[in-house]
Design a protein around this motif. Structure first.
Motif, mmCIF file in Angstrom:
data_model
loop_
_atom_site.group_PDB
_atom_site.id
_atom_site.type_symbol
_atom_site.label_atom_id
_atom_site.label_comp_id
_atom_site.label_asym_id
_atom_site.label_seq_id
_atom_site.Cartn_x
_atom_site.Cartn_y
_atom_site.Cartn_z
ATOM 1 N N THR A 100 -19.368 50.229 -10.339
ATOM 2 C CA THR A 100 -18.678 49.887 -9.092
ATOM 3 C C THR A 100 -17.745 51.023 -8.674
ATOM 4 O O THR A 100 -17.610 51.320 -7.491
ATOM 5 N N SER A 209 -19.847 39.764 -11.394
ATOM 6 C CA SER A 209 -20.391 41.049 -10.951
ATOM 7 C C SER A 209 -21.171 41.727 -12.068
ATOM 8 O O SER A 209 -22.057 42.525 -11.819
ATOM 9 N N ASP A 242 -25.552 48.308 -6.628
ATOM 10 C CA ASP A 242 -24.677 48.193 -7.793
ATOM 11 C C ASP A 242 -25.334 47.149 -8.701
ATOM 12 O O ASP A 242 -25.262 45.952 -8.450
HETATM 13 MG MG MG Z 1 -19.018 46.441 -11.414
#
Ligand code: MG
Ligand code: ADP
Length: 740
Positions: A100, A209, A242
Motif C-alpha cells: 500500500t 486489506s 494492491d
Molecule cells: Mg496494504
C-alpha cells in the motif's frame, strides 16, 4: 500493426527495518546491489554463508524514494497508457512489506505519495501540455474479497458484481461504475470515496486489506485528427492493483465458515501463481485464467495486451526470511511472462465517441428548439396586434427571449388599459397573454437545461491550451526530459552490468587454450570452485523447494479433508431429510453455468419429457399454496427443500443451563399460551415451510417437532419435554399440518 512481444517488468522493493524490528535487534537478511539490479538473500538458519542471489529489472532498497520508483519504473507504463496502451502495475508481497505504501503511499505528502497519486499528476499534466487533442479521463475502483467483487464507488455497497466477457473488448465487470474526472482533485476524490467505502464496517482494516485485492482503474481516452483527416480515438487503461498479502494463510484448525474463508482468500492469489507458472513453463497450452476473479480480470495484463509491471515487496528482517524468499522466487518466475501490447485504436466502446455523439445531439436539439420558438413567435406576432419588429430569420438567443417577454408584458398592459373592452373580454385576453408568457418561460427553462448539459459535457472533454506551455513551463519540460534521459542511461548501465556478469561466467567455461600447465590449473581450479559453490546453492535450492512442496501438499491435504467432511455433512442432510425423488428431480434440472460458476435450475417450461407431477400435486396447509402460486422465484421452485433454520428458544439474555429449573421455566413460559398440535401425515405430499409462509404465532410449536428418520411425526404437546432438552431439526415436514 505488428504485435511486438515484451516481458513483464519485475522489480523488488525492500522496506526499511521497522522501529520494532530495530528494537528487537533483528538481523537483516536482504542485501541489494542497486547498480546491478540484484537481490542477495542470506539464510539466517544456516551456519555457513549461504547466499542466494536473483536479478531483476531493478531493485529498490530501504533508501529508495517514491519519486525514484515512479520516474524509473512506473512513469514509462503511464506514458504508454497516455498513448493508448493498456498498463498494469501490481504490488505483490507479504502483509506489512509496503504494497500500500508503494501504490498509494502518504497522499498528502509530495515526497511520500505512491504510484497512484503520482500517476494522477502525470496524466493531467500531460493533458494540459497537449494541444489539438481531446481527452476524457475516468476512474473505477473495485475490491475482490473472498471471490466477490464489490464496486467501491457504488451507493449500494452490498451489491456483488459479476464478470462478463465480450468477444471484442474481453473480460469486464458488469455494472461497474466509473466517474469522469476533469482534474487531479476530482480523481483524488474518487479514490477517497472508494477508500472510505472500503473501510466502512471494518473493525480491523489491516486484516481486511491483507485479505482483499483492491484495483483502481483509470481509463484515458484521447481523440486526435489522424493523417487521414479523420478523428481517431485511442483508449489506454491503467490497472493499479494492491494485492492481498501473499503470506501463507494457515488453514490448520479452521473449520466451517472460517475454513471456507481461508480457501477463498487464497484462491485468487494461488490462481495468479498458477497462471504465471503456466505462462512461463512454455508447455502449457491451457492458462487457467478462469480459476479466479482476479486472474480473469487481469487476463490481459498477464500474457496479453498490456504493459505490465510487478513490484515484489519484501521485508528485510530475518524472521521474514521464508516469506521473503517465496516472494522473490514468485517474482523471479514472473520475469519470464511475455506480453503483446498494442495501441487500442477506435474501439467500439469508447466513451469519448459517445460523448461526442451525445454533444452533437444535444446541440442540434437546442438549435431546433430555438428555431421553432423563433418561427412560432413570428407567427403570433403577425396574428397579434403588437407593433414589435419581426425577428424572422434571426437566432432566438437569450436576448430575443427577453425581448419577447417584454413584448408580452407590453401587450398585457395595453389590454389592461383598453377601456373599450368588457371586463370579461379583458380577463380572457390577459389570461391568453399570460398563458403565452408561461409557455415562453417553460421553453426558456428547457433551453437553459440543454445548454447547461452541453456545457457540463464539454467541460469534461479536456484539452491542453497554448497559454499553459509558456517559458517557465518549457524550461520545466526540458529539465524533466534531461532527468528522464539520465534515468534511461542508468537503466542501460544496469543492463550492461548484468550482461557482463553473465559473460564472465561463460568465458570462464569457454576458454580452452592455455599458455602453460600452471595457467590451466589456475583457471580450472577457479572454475571448479565456482561450480562447487553453484552446486551448493542448487542443493540448498532443492531442499527449499522440497520443503515448500511439502507445505503445499500438506495444505492441499487439509483442504481436501475439510471439503470431504463438508461433503459428508451435506450428503447426510440430503440422504436423511430430502426425499430421493426430489433429489432426483432437482439433479435432473440442475445445470452448471461456467460463466457465473453457479448451479441453476432449468425452468420447467424448458423441460419436455419430464414428469411434472410435483408441480400439480395437491397441496394443502397454511403455506402450501402460497409457496407455489403466483411466484416464479427460484426459491419456490425448489419445492420441498426446507429453508428454515434451527431456531433456539426465544431467549436473548442468559445462556441456558440444560439441567436447571430455569430452562424448564423458560420453556414452559414459551409455550403456556399454546395447546396441542395435531399433525396429519400423508405420505406423498410435502410442502415447504419458509419463514414467510409459516404462520408466526405457531412457530414456537414447530420447535418441538421432531422428525423421525422414517418421516413420520409424533404428535407433540406443548407440555412435553424435548428428548434431550434440545429442539432438533424439523427437516422436511409432511403435509398436511393443522393447528389446533
Ligand atoms: Mg496494504
Ligand atoms: P502492506 O500494504 O504490504 O501490508 P504497508 O504499505 O501498509 O504494507 O506498509 C507497512 C508499514 O511499513 C507502513 O507503516 C508503511 O508506512 C511502512 N513502509 C512500507 N514500505 C516503506 C518504505 N519503503 N519506506 C518507509 N516506510 C515503509
Amino acid at each position: 500493426m505488428a504485435k511486438k512481444s515484451e516481458s513483464v517488468k519485475v522489480v523488488v522493493r525492500c522496506r526499511p527495518m521497522s522501529e520494532q524490528e530495530i528494537a528487537s535487534n533483528y538481523e537483516r537478511v536482504v542485501d541489494m546491489d542497486v547498480a546491478r539490479g540484484m537481490v542477495i538473500i542470506k539464510n539466517p538458519n544456516s551456519t555457513d554463508s549461504n547466499l542466494r542471489d536473483f536479478t531483476f529489472d531493478a531493485v529498490y532498497d530501504w533508501n529508495s524514494k517514491q519519486k525514484d520508483l515512479y520516474d524509473e519504473t512506473f512513469r514509462p507504463i503511464v506514458e504508454s497508457v497516455l498513448e493508448g496502451y493498456n498498463g498494469t502495475i501490481f504490488a505483490y508481497g507479504q502483509t506489512g512489506t509496503g504494497k500500500t505504501y508503494t501504490m498509494e503511499g502518504i497522499r498528502s505528502d509530495a515526497e511520500l505519495k505512491g504510484v497512484i497519486p503520482n500517476a494522477f499528476d502525470h496524466i493531467f499534466i500531460h493533458i494540459q501540455r497537449t494541444e489539438n487533442e481531446q481527452f476524457l479521463v475516468r476512474a473505477s475502483y473495485l475490491e475482490i474479497y473472498q471471490e466477490a467483487i464489490r464496486d467501491l464507488l457504488s451507493k449500494d455497497q452490498q451489491k456483488r458484481l459479476e464478470l462478463r466477457e465480450r468477444p471484442d473488448s474481453g473480460v469486464y465487470v458488469e455494472d461497474l461504475s466509473s466517474f469522469v474526472a476533469k482534474n487531479v482533485k476530482e480523481i483524488e476524490r474518487v479514490m477517497s470515496v472508494g477508500n472510505q467505502n472500503r473501510s466502512v464496517g471494518r473493525t480491523d482494516m489491516n486484516e481486511h486489506s491483507s485479505r482483499s485485492h483492491a484495483i483502481f482503474i483509470v481509463t484515458v481516452e484521447c481523440c486526435k485528427i489522424g493523417v487521414d483527416g479523420k478523428d481517431h480515438i485511442r483508449v489506454g487503461k491503467l490497472n493499479l492493483v494492491d494485492l492481498a498479502g501473499s503470506e501463507r494463510q494457515s488453514k490448520t484448525g479452521t473449520t466451517g465458515e472460517r475454513f471456507k474463508e481461508a480457501t477463498k482468500i487464497n484462491l485468487s492469489l494461488s490462481a495468479l501463481g498458477n497462471v504465471i507458472s503456466a505462462l512461463v513453463d512454455g508447455k502449457s497450452s491451457h492458462i487457467p485464467y478462469r480459476d479466479s476473479k482476479l486472474t480473469r480480470l487481469l487476463q490481459d495484463s498477464l500474457g496479453g495486451n498490456s504493459k505490465t509491471c510487478m513490484v515484489a515487496n519484501v521485508g528485510p528482517a530475518s524472521y521474514n526470511y521464508d516469506e521473503t524468499l517465496t516472494t522473490i522466487r514468485y517474482a523471479n518466475r514472473a520475469k519470464n511472462i511475455k506480453n503483446k501490447p498494442i495501441i487500442n485504436e477506435d474501439p467500439k466502446d469508447a466513451l469519448l465517441r459517445e460523448f461526442q455523439e451525445e454533444l452533437l445531439r444535444l446541440k442540434s436539439a437546442l438549435e431546433k428548439r430555438k428555431k421553432k420558438g423563433s418561427k412560432k413567435r413570428h407567427k403570433t406576432q403577425q396574428e397579434g396586434d403588437s407593433e414589435g419588429e419581426s425577428d424572422e430569420g434571426e437566432e432566438n438567443t437569450e436576448g430575443n427571449l427577453k425581448v419577447e417577454q417584454e413584448r408580452l408584458e407590453a401587450e398585457r398592459q395595453s389590454i389592461l388599459q383598453n377601456k373599450e373592452l368588457l371586463e370579461e373580454e379583458r380577463e380572457k385576453l390577459v389570461s391568453g397573454v399570460q398563458e403565452r408568457a408561461n409557455q415562453l418561460k417553460k421553453e426558456q427553462k428547457k433551453q437553459e437545461v440543454l445548454a447547461s448539459k452541453i456545457k457540463a459535457m464539454e467541460s469534461k472533454l479536456l484539452a491542453g491550451t497554448k497559454s499553459i506551455v509558456d517559458k517557465t513551463d518549457q524550461q520545466q519540460i526540458a529539465l524533466e526530459q534531461q532527468k528522464q534521459e539520465m534515468i534511461e542511461q542508468k537503466k542501460r548501465e544496469r543492463t550492461i552490468q548484468q550482461q557482463l556478469l553473465l559473460k564472465e561466467e561463460s568465458t570462464l567455461e569457454a576458454k580452452e587454450n592455455y599458455s602453460s600447465l600452471q595457467e590451466e590449473v589456475e583457471v580450472k581450479t577457479k572454475k571448479l570452485n565456482k561450480l562447487k559453490s553453484r552446486l551448493k546453492v542448487t542443493k540448498a535450492e532443492i531442499v527449499d523447494m522440497k520443503s515448500e512442496q511439502a507445505k503445499v501438499r500438506e495444505e492441499l491435504a487439509i483442504s481436501l479433508e475439510e471439503l470431504q467432511r463438508d461433503l459428508k455433512l451435506r450428503s447426510v442432510i440430503v440422504d436423511n431429510f430430502i426425499p430421493p425423488e426430489e433429489v432426483e428431480m432437482i439433479s435432473s434440472r440442475a445445470e452448471y453455468d461456467e460463466e457465473t460458476e453457479r448451479w441453476s435450475l432449468i425452468p420447467t417450461s424448458q423441460l419436455k419429457d419430464r414428469s411434472q407431477s410435483w408441480l400439480t400435486r395437491p397441496v394443502s396447509g397454511p403455506g402450501g399454496s402460497s409457496s407455489r402460486s403466483g411466484s416464479s422465484s427460484l426459491r419456490h421452485m425448489y419445492g420441498n427443500v426446507l429453508q428454515v433454520e434451527l431456531d433456539m428458544p426465544n431467549r436473548t439474555t442468559r445462556d441456558y443451563e440444560p439441567s436447571s429449573a430455569g430452562w424448564q421455566a423458560v420453556l414452559d413460559d414459551a409455550f403456556k399460551d399454546e395447546e396441542e398440535i395435531t399433525i396429519q401425515v400423508s405420505s406423498n405430499d410435502f410442502f415447504l415451510f419458509t419463514d414467510e409462509n409459516r404462520p408466526k404465532a405457531k412457530r414456537k410449536k414447530q420447535k418441538l417437532q421432531k422428525m423421525k428418520s422414517d418421516r413420520e411425526f409424533k404428535t407433540v404437546t406443548a407440555k412435553s419435554k424435548p428428548d434431550d432438552g434440545f429442539p432438533t431439526s424439523r427437516g422436511l415436514v409432511s403435509s398436511s399440518i393443522r393447528y389446533a
